[in-house]
Design a protein around this motif. Sequence first.
Motif, short mmCIF file in Angstrom:
data_model
loop_
_atom_site.label_atom_id
_atom_site.label_comp_id
_atom_site.label_asym_id
_atom_site.label_seq_id
_atom_site.Cartn_x
_atom_site.Cartn_y
_atom_site.Cartn_z
N GLU A 1 0.85 -1.19 0.00
CA GLU A 1 0.00 0.00 0.00
C GLU A 1 0.88 1.24 0.00
O GLU A 1 1.77 1.38 0.84
N PRO B 1 -0.78 5.13 2.96
CA PRO B 1 -1.89 4.63 3.78
C PRO B 1 -2.65 5.72 4.51
O PRO B 1 -3.77 5.48 4.97
N THR C 1 -5.76 0.15 5.09
CA THR C 1 -4.77 -0.78 5.67
C THR C 1 -5.42 -1.76 6.64
O THR C 1 -5.14 -2.97 6.59
N CYS D 1 2.93 -1.13 4.10
CA CYS D 1 2.49 0.20 3.66
C CYS D 1 3.63 1.20 3.79
O CYS D 1 4.40 1.18 4.74
N VAL E 1 -2.08 -1.36 -3.72
CA VAL E 1 -3.24 -0.53 -3.44
C VAL E 1 -2.71 0.86 -3.09
O VAL E 1 -1.84 0.99 -2.23
#
Length: 281
Positions: free
Chosen positions: A52, A55, A61, A73, A119
């Motif tokens: 990620e 975040p 998360t 992250c 992400v």
Amino acid sequence: MNLASATQVKALLAKYGVRPKKRLGQNFLVDRNVLTRILDAADLTAESNVLEIGPGLGIVTVEAAARAGRVVCVELDRSLEPILKEALSGCDNVEVIIQDFLKLDLAGLLEGSGRWTVVANLPYYITTPIITKLIGSKRYFDAMLLMVQREVAARLRAEANNDVYGAISVFVQYHCEIESIMTVSRNVFYPVPEVDSELIMLRVRSSPPVAVSDESLLFSIVRAAFGKRRKTLLNALSSSEELKWDKHEAQVVLGAAGIDAGRRAETLSLAEFAALANAAI
């Protein structure tokens, strides 16, 4: 703690004396429905590894950690570290790295850990460099789920003869398939940004849609052509410091590829750029 509540997010920021930084493009998601769509699109399982980027306060998360086997992250803003520690206090499968993503050694972080899903909620000012870095390490990724400004999404999937078609369009489409997941209203973020966003999925292609002998040369040509997009291809390619072609060389390559030297970069398809690169070998 309900991170999908703007009221509670404001209280959390106040508790830690943190103000959203406009220069970093900080707009925190505060909508449960959009959060669910993000996680559903990511299609995570207990075997998933998640990278990620950005975040923020940890709203994605926390939910990713509940679905995936491992979450890493990367957050630039050190002032958010104590908030993330609080939000993620019960998540044993999450690693928080406080660092500039563009300076991160991805190979060192991801090598030997299987495939990853990205992400990210990407600020406008740094979207292209981050996507370029991710694609440069595409061997580690199956898919990249990105929240970007709508105009960026339009640019990434634009085709030839579109005003927003550019070098990043060609680059991303060569390496990835692009899917629009949903349009996201600006009103689901705090603070409210000036524009709407779009959630897109970049799926790494198993092989490019066109065959080229030299990928590096292909993208040198793409950069040269779009670097002076108002010029004809002949003038843009022959004035490129990267290519170092004179007008005769550029004319020969264009002729061998069957492309009119008077055309401009935005009129060339990916296949035609590939033909140029192959003609230059």
